[in-house]
Design a protein around this motif. Structure first.
Motif, PDB file in Angstrom:
ATOM      1  N   HIS A  36      45.613  49.382  42.831  1.00 10.52           N
ATOM      2  CA  HIS A  36      45.586  47.929  42.645  1.00 10.52           C
ATOM      3  C   HIS A  36      45.442  47.244  43.996  1.00 10.52           C
ATOM      4  CE1 HIS A  36      47.461  49.347  38.919  1.00 10.52           C
ATOM      5  NE2 HIS A  36      46.991  48.256  38.362  1.00 10.52           N
ATOM      6  N   GLN A  37      44.466  46.372  44.087  1.00 11.21           N
ATOM      7  CA  GLN A  37      44.226  45.592  45.298  1.00 11.21           C
ATOM      8  C   GLN A  37      43.982  44.132  44.924  1.00 11.21           C
ATOM      9  OE1 GLN A  37      44.423  46.530  48.496  1.00 11.21           O
ATOM     10  NE2 GLN A  37      45.093  48.566  47.801  1.00 11.21           N
ATOM     11  N   PRO A  38      44.721  43.186  45.552  1.00 11.04           N
ATOM     12  CA  PRO A  38      45.818  43.380  46.485  1.00 11.04           C
ATOM     13  C   PRO A  38      46.965  44.162  45.838  1.00 11.04           C
ATOM     14  CG  PRO A  38      45.137  41.072  46.431  1.00 11.04           C
ATOM     15  CD  PRO A  38      44.493  41.742  45.264  1.00 11.04           C
ATOM     16  N   ALA A  39      47.798  44.782  46.662  1.00 12.67           N
ATOM     17  CA  ALA A  39      48.872  45.632  46.158  1.00 12.67           C
ATOM     18  C   ALA A  39      49.808  44.851  45.237  1.00 12.67           C
ATOM     19  CB  ALA A  39      49.666  46.199  47.335  1.00 12.67           C
ATOM     20  N   ARG A  40      50.308  45.526  44.224  1.00  9.26           N
ATOM     21  CA  ARG A  40      51.199  44.884  43.251  1.00  9.26           C
ATOM     22  C   ARG A  40      52.453  44.326  43.904  1.00  9.26           C
ATOM     23  NH1 ARG A  40      51.246  49.636  38.777  1.00  9.26           N
ATOM     24  NH2 ARG A  40      51.288  50.869  40.691  1.00  9.26           N
ATOM     25  N   ALA A  41      52.928  44.988  44.972  1.00  6.55           N
ATOM     26  CA  ALA A  41      54.163  44.548  45.632  1.00  6.55           C
ATOM     27  C   ALA A  41      54.029  43.165  46.263  1.00  6.55           C
ATOM     28  CB  ALA A  41      54.564  45.559  46.706  1.00  6.55           C
ATOM     29  N   LEU A  42      52.806  42.688  46.466  1.00 10.73           N
ATOM     30  CA  LEU A  42      52.615  41.384  47.100  1.00 10.73           C
ATOM     31  C   LEU A  42      52.865  40.229  46.145  1.00 10.73           C
ATOM     32  CD1 LEU A  42      49.375  42.005  49.204  1.00 10.73           C
ATOM     33  CD2 LEU A  42      51.746  42.534  49.760  1.00 10.73           C
ATOM     34  N   PHE A  43      53.016  40.521  44.854  1.00 11.27           N
ATOM     35  CA  PHE A  43      53.141  39.466  43.850  1.00 11.27           C
ATOM     36  C   PHE A  43      54.555  39.420  43.290  1.00 11.27           C
ATOM     37  CE2 PHE A  43      48.708  40.535  44.123  1.00 11.27           C
ATOM     38  CZ  PHE A  43      48.071  39.292  44.083  1.00 11.27           C
ATOM     39  N   ASP A  44      55.032  38.208  43.068  1.00  9.63           N
ATOM     40  CA  ASP A  44      56.368  38.017  42.515  1.00  9.63           C
ATOM     41  C   ASP A  44      56.461  38.608  41.119  1.00  9.63           C
ATOM     42  OD1 ASP A  44      57.238  36.616  44.763  1.00  9.63           O
ATOM     43  OD2 ASP A  44      56.429  34.727  44.008  1.00  9.63           O
ATOM     44  N   ARG A  46      56.183  41.377  40.199  1.00  7.54           N
ATOM     45  CA  ARG A  46      55.161  42.403  39.999  1.00  7.54           C
ATOM     46  C   ARG A  46      54.142  41.981  38.940  1.00  7.54           C
ATOM     47  NH1 ARG A  46      55.816  47.293  42.212  1.00  7.54           N
ATOM     48  NH2 ARG A  46      54.831  48.415  40.501  1.00  7.54           N
ATOM     49  N   ASP A  47      53.928  40.683  38.834  1.00  4.33           N
ATOM     50  CA  ASP A  47      52.882  40.156  37.959  1.00  4.33           C
ATOM     51  C   ASP A  47      51.586  40.097  38.758  1.00  4.33           C
ATOM     52  OD1 ASP A  47      54.401  39.888  35.726  1.00  4.33           O
ATOM     53  OD2 ASP A  47      54.799  37.751  35.965  1.00  4.33           O
ATOM     54  N   TRP A  48      50.940  41.247  38.891  1.00  4.51           N
ATOM     55  CA  TRP A  48      49.714  41.312  39.674  1.00  4.51           C
ATOM     56  C   TRP A  48      48.535  40.827  38.841  1.00  4.51           C
ATOM     57  CZ3 TRP A  48      52.752  45.417  38.180  1.00  4.51           C
ATOM     58  CH2 TRP A  48      52.237  46.241  37.156  1.00  4.51           C
ATOM     59  N   PRO A  49      47.440  40.401  39.485  1.00  2.08           N
ATOM     60  CA  PRO A  49      46.307  39.842  38.738  1.00  2.08           C
ATOM     61  C   PRO A  49      45.552  40.874  37.926  1.00  2.08           C
ATOM     62  CG  PRO A  49      45.791  39.996  41.073  1.00  2.08           C
ATOM     63  CD  PRO A  49      47.247  40.326  40.945  1.00  2.08           C
ATOM     64  N   GLU A  50      45.031  40.438  36.812  1.00  2.00           N
ATOM     65  CA  GLU A  50      44.220  41.292  35.953  1.00  2.00           C
ATOM     66  C   GLU A  50      42.824  41.455  36.551  1.00  2.00           C
ATOM     67  OE1 GLU A  50      44.413  38.811  32.591  1.00  2.00           O
ATOM     68  OE2 GLU A  50      46.367  39.529  31.908  1.00  2.00           O
ATOM     69  N   GLY A  51      42.258  42.645  36.379  1.00  2.00           N
ATOM     70  CA  GLY A  51      40.895  42.883  36.823  1.00  2.00           C
ATOM     71  C   GLY A  51      40.773  43.311  38.274  1.00  2.00           C
ATOM     72  N   TYR A  52      41.888  43.675  38.895  1.00  2.00           N
ATOM     73  CA  TYR A  52      41.852  44.065  40.301  1.00  2.00           C
ATOM     74  C   TYR A  52      42.429  45.468  40.479  1.00  2.00           C
ATOM     75  CZ  TYR A  52      40.309  39.399  41.368  1.00  2.00           C
ATOM     76  OH  TYR A  52      39.558  38.249  41.423  1.00  2.00           O
ATOM     77  N   ALA A  53      41.950  46.395  39.674  1.00  3.41           N
ATOM     78  CA  ALA A  53      42.315  47.805  39.764  1.00  3.41           C
ATOM     79  C   ALA A  53      41.041  48.600  40.043  1.00  3.41           C
ATOM     80  CB  ALA A  53      42.976  48.271  38.473  1.00  3.41           C
ATOM     81  N   PHE A  54      41.135  49.610  40.935  1.00  2.00           N
ATOM     82  CA  PHE A  54      39.936  50.233  41.476  1.00  2.00           C
ATOM     83  C   PHE A  54      40.043  51.754  41.495  1.00  2.00           C
ATOM     84  CE2 PHE A  54      40.543  46.032  43.232  1.00  2.00           C
ATOM     85  CZ  PHE A  54      39.304  45.441  43.041  1.00  2.00           C
ATOM     86  N   PRO A  55      38.914  52.451  41.340  1.00  2.00           N
ATOM     87  CA  PRO A  55      38.908  53.921  41.375  1.00  2.00           C
ATOM     88  C   PRO A  55      39.184  54.431  42.789  1.00  2.00           C
ATOM     89  CG  PRO A  55      36.869  53.027  40.406  1.00  2.00           C
ATOM     90  CD  PRO A  55      37.562  51.910  41.084  1.00  2.00           C
TER      91      PRO A  55
END
Length: 271
Positions: A36-44, A46-55
């Motif tokens: 996940h980019q940006p890293a999940r830890a950067l978000f309160d 751990r609600d990270w944004p959808e569509g930002y996961a990469f191989p």
């Protein structure tokens, strides 16, 4: 629970199906994990944004974890949520974690050190602000450089792949500059500010329709063939990153040469 785990595996596999190659090491290794980019830890929360996961391959996924956890504290330094106890607890958790795992990462400034720093950098104190109310901390230059290079170059590679479909094959294919909140005015007055602030696209950064742009937002532009892309990344009120990603080292070297010529023109001849 089994169904949820099954759905998670399906989502991960759908991402891996997009590329057999790791997008971070230039395809030198097979993509077997999701990063996940940006890293999940950067978000309160751990609600990270959808569509930002990469191989990604295992090594690329793993090698940035320490840097991302350090960054998780830095992005929260100037964030104040007096009415949100969850966010306050998360901040304290990262402060304690950094103290245990990475002692000495940050050095809080005394009032005298704050005064000297503001004077040396030409930074004006906000009207009515007392030194005690200004949260200033130092981080060693070499540590900061390594931290931002590790995390931001990886993020820029991910965004280039997301928006062009191309994997950066060259290790030197990314040029990045970063500014902490103490230097936001330096960025605004820089030669490239107008270019980066004028990039045309601003994708939504959301989760379950909830806007996350108070934590991370970015603008980007690209050429028609996807050989070149440019980014302005803003993390809360903590720091700004500008980046250019090129498919070839030759193209990036040409950009760097033009930057150097522009800087020389601004400085003028030596007296």
């Amino acid at each position: 629970m089994a169904e949820g785990m099954g759905q998670a595996k399906q989502r991960a596999q759908s991402i891996l199906n997009l590329s057999r190659d790791c997008i971070f090491c230039g395809g030198r290794a097979r993509a077997t994990t999701v990063d996940h980019q940006p890293a999940r830890a950067l978000f309160d929360r751990r609600d990270w944004p959808e569509g930002y996961a990469f191989p990604a391959c295992e090594q690329c996924n793993r090698e940035s974890r320490d840097a991302e956890h350090k960054l998780a504290l830095l992005v929260r330094i100037d964030t104040k949520y007096p009415d949100d106890p969850v966010r306050r607890r998360e901040f304290q958790k990262y402060v304690v974690g950094m103290g245990n795992n990475f002692p000495g990462l940050l050095k809080p400034f005394s009032a005298n050190e704050k005064r000297k720093f503001l004077k040396s950098e030409g930074i004006k104190r906000p009207p009515g602000a007392a030194l005690i109310d200004m949260h200033v901390a130092g981080i060693e230059a070499e540590v900061a450089e390594e931290l931002f290079n590790t995390t931001m170059i990886k993020l820029l590679k991910a965004l280039h792949w997301k928006h062009t479909g191309n994997i950066v094959r060259c290790d030197e294919g990314v040029k990045a500059d970063w500014y902490t909140n103490a230097y936001f005015d330096v960025f605004r007055n820089s030669d490239g500010a107008e270019f980066f602030m004028g990039l045309p696209a601003r994708p939504p950064v959301v989760r379950s329709r909830r806007d996350l742009s108070d934590q991370f937002v970015y603008r980007y532009g690209k050429d028609a063939g996807g050989d070149l892309s440019a980014y302005l990344l803003i993390f809360r009120r903590s720091f700004i990153v500008t980046g250019i990603v090129a498919q070839s080292d030759e193209l990036l070297q040409e950009i760097r040469r033009m930057d150097a010529e522009r800087e020389d023109a601004v400085k003028g001849p030596n007296e």
